[in-house]
Design a protein around this motif. Structure first.
Motif, PDB file in Angstrom:
ATOM      1  N   SER A 250       0.844  -1.196   0.000  1.00  0.00           N
ATOM      2  CA  SER A 250       0.000   0.000   0.000  1.00  0.00           C
ATOM      3  C   SER A 250       0.879   1.245   0.000  1.00  0.00           C
ATOM      4  O   SER A 250       2.002   1.239   0.523  1.00  0.00           O
ATOM      5  CB  SER A 250      -0.907   0.013   1.232  1.00  0.00           C
ATOM      6  OG  SER A 250      -0.133  -0.072   2.418  1.00  0.00           O
ATOM      7  N   SER A 251       0.367   2.327  -0.580  1.00  0.00           N
ATOM      8  CA  SER A 251       1.119   3.582  -0.618  1.00  0.00           C
ATOM      9  C   SER A 251       0.150   4.731  -0.850  1.00  0.00           C
ATOM     10  O   SER A 251      -1.033   4.527  -1.097  1.00  0.00           O
ATOM     11  CB  SER A 251       2.177   3.550  -1.722  1.00  0.00           C
ATOM     12  OG  SER A 251       1.567   3.433  -2.999  1.00  0.00           O
ATOM     13  N   GLY A 252       0.677   5.937  -0.771  1.00  0.00           N
ATOM     14  CA  GLY A 252      -0.114   7.128  -1.029  1.00  0.00           C
ATOM     15  C   GLY A 252      -0.208   8.031   0.180  1.00  0.00           C
ATOM     16  O   GLY A 252       0.389   7.765   1.240  1.00  0.00           O
TER      17      GLY A 252
ATOM     18  N   GLN B 160      -0.860  -1.821 -10.490  1.00  0.00           N
ATOM     19  CA  GLN B 160      -1.387  -1.156  -9.310  1.00  0.00           C
ATOM     20  C   GLN B 160      -2.802  -0.676  -9.583  1.00  0.00           C
ATOM     21  O   GLN B 160      -3.249  -0.611 -10.719  1.00  0.00           O
ATOM     22  CB  GLN B 160      -0.503   0.016  -8.891  1.00  0.00           C
ATOM     23  CG  GLN B 160      -0.434   1.150  -9.892  1.00  0.00           C
ATOM     24  CD  GLN B 160       0.481   2.254  -9.416  1.00  0.00           C
ATOM     25  OE1 GLN B 160       1.465   2.014  -8.728  1.00  0.00           O
ATOM     26  NE2 GLN B 160       0.162   3.488  -9.772  1.00  0.00           N
ATOM     27  N   ILE B 161      -3.513  -0.364  -8.495  1.00  0.00           N
ATOM     28  CA  ILE B 161      -4.888   0.080  -8.608  1.00  0.00           C
ATOM     29  C   ILE B 161      -5.108   1.252  -7.667  1.00  0.00           C
ATOM     30  O   ILE B 161      -4.658   1.235  -6.520  1.00  0.00           O
ATOM     31  CB  ILE B 161      -5.868  -1.086  -8.295  1.00  0.00           C
ATOM     32  CG1 ILE B 161      -7.298  -0.699  -8.668  1.00  0.00           C
ATOM     33  CG2 ILE B 161      -5.776  -1.541  -6.863  1.00  0.00           C
ATOM     34  CD1 ILE B 161      -7.572  -0.729 -10.145  1.00  0.00           C
ATOM     35  N   ASP B 162      -5.765   2.298  -8.164  1.00  0.00           N
ATOM     36  CA  ASP B 162      -6.080   3.476  -7.372  1.00  0.00           C
ATOM     37  C   ASP B 162      -7.434   3.259  -6.697  1.00  0.00           C
ATOM     38  O   ASP B 162      -8.447   3.085  -7.368  1.00  0.00           O
ATOM     39  CB  ASP B 162      -6.123   4.703  -8.281  1.00  0.00           C
ATOM     40  CG  ASP B 162      -6.439   5.980  -7.532  1.00  0.00           C
ATOM     41  OD1 ASP B 162      -6.511   5.941  -6.285  1.00  0.00           O
ATOM     42  OD2 ASP B 162      -6.624   7.026  -8.188  1.00  0.00           O
TER      43      ASP B 162
ATOM     44  N   THR C  98      -3.388   3.699  -2.806  1.00  0.00           N
ATOM     45  CA  THR C  98      -2.993   2.852  -3.935  1.00  0.00           C
ATOM     46  C   THR C  98      -2.482   1.509  -3.432  1.00  0.00           C
ATOM     47  O   THR C  98      -1.769   1.453  -2.424  1.00  0.00           O
ATOM     48  CB  THR C  98      -1.883   3.534  -4.761  1.00  0.00           C
ATOM     49  OG1 THR C  98      -2.369   4.785  -5.263  1.00  0.00           O
ATOM     50  CG2 THR C  98      -1.460   2.661  -5.936  1.00  0.00           C
TER      51      THR C  98
ATOM     52  N   ALA D  29      -0.247  -1.745  -4.879  1.00  0.00           N
ATOM     53  CA  ALA D  29       0.630  -2.186  -5.967  1.00  0.00           C
ATOM     54  C   ALA D  29       0.884  -3.687  -5.827  1.00  0.00           C
ATOM     55  O   ALA D  29       1.153  -4.184  -4.727  1.00  0.00           O
ATOM     56  CB  ALA D  29       1.946  -1.421  -5.928  1.00  0.00           C
TER      57      ALA D  29
END
Length: 278
Positions: free
Chosen positions: A85-87, A133-135, A141, A143
């Motif tokens: 996960s990121s963002g 990846q998916i928003d 996000t 990945a």
């Protein structure tokens, strides 16, 4: 909340001194701790005000920054690759986002659907994972790395991640439903978000208001103290409304229980009549 308003009224006058305001600040600090204890109340091992996240204490007494937690995979997933996960979370409430694989295969061919309520509802269209990846929305996000196709995704694999908004609240705003009849249910909980944060009817974040009042008292800031009076009134009205709503929910459930009890007696009577006829 009433006591905090009384303190704010008394310490916003010209006769209040720096010494009395510092003493009042310690009293407000005590109120914050008491408020946290009430807002983190439990029934058995479940926190009352955490929404569906009722294994987590809903409130902290010092604000925290927004964050995105580590991604999780369901225990029965076929996928043996990695997901991260990121963002930067931009949402205003705590949410659990989820991804469900709708077509198995490598990232190039797999498709998915996404959810912003922990999997209760899903978007209506299949989305491609070819980019890896998916928003999920609100800056979140996920990945995926399938090792160049060596670890394909399985149909109905589930991945989830918690996103925590900045502030004091660590629960969510998810309802807890109670079935009271065939095709009928009632939401029986009131979340901490609704009762004590700016997501409530009055838009009042109680812990933030109390923290701001305490800081103004410590700084001997008369204008800052008086500036919290309206906010405290909104918080008081918000809590009062939540109490009234709690009574309404209780009455609704009690009425349903009475009706079901009457139905049970009628069914027993009909059963007895049928058995007597036999």
């Amino acid at each position: 909340v009433v006591k905090a308003r009384e303190i704010a009224v008394g310490q916003s006058t010209a006769t209040a001194t720096a010494a009395t305001r510092k003493s009042a600040a310690r009293e407000v600090e005590s109120l914050i701790e008491e408020m946290a204890s009430l807002a983190n109340a439990k029934l058995g091992d479940r926190y009352l005000f955490s929404g569906t996240n009722n294994g987590t204490a809903p409130f902290i007494t010092t604000p925290d920054d927004a964050r995105i937690e580590t991604a999780r995979t369901a225990g029965d997933n076929d996928f043996a690759g990695t997901v991260t996960s990121s963002g930067t979370y931009t949402g205003s409430i705590n949410r659990t986002y989820a991804v469900k694989i709708t077509r198995a295969g490598s990232l190039e061919s797999a498709t998915c659907r996404i959810s912003a309520d922990g999997g209760k509802t899903w978007n209506g269209n299949d989305l491609s994972l070819a980019a890896g990846q998916i928003d999920l929305g609100d800056g979140v996000t996920l990945a995926f790395d399938d090792g160049g196709g060596a670890h394909p995704l399985g149909e109905n694999d589930i991945f989830s991640v918690d996103a925590i908004a900045g502030g004091y609240y660590r629960g969510n705003d998810e309802p807890l439903p109670l079935t009271i009849g065939r095709g009928m249910s009632v939401t029986y909980n009131i979340t901490g978000a609704a009762a004590f944060t700016s997501a409530g009817s009055g838009g009042a974040d109680l812990f933030e208001i109390l923290g701001t009042l305490k800081a103004a008292l410590e700084a001997n800031d008369a204008r800052g103290i008086s500036g919290q009076l309206d906010s405290l009134k909104k918080a008081q009205d918000q809590v009062s409304l939540s109490q009234s709503l709690c009574g309404t929910k209780g009455n609704h459930i009690e009425m349903a229980r009475t009706m079901l009890g009457d139905l049970d007696e009628n069914l027993l009577s009909l059963l007895s009549t049928a058995e007597d006829a036999d």
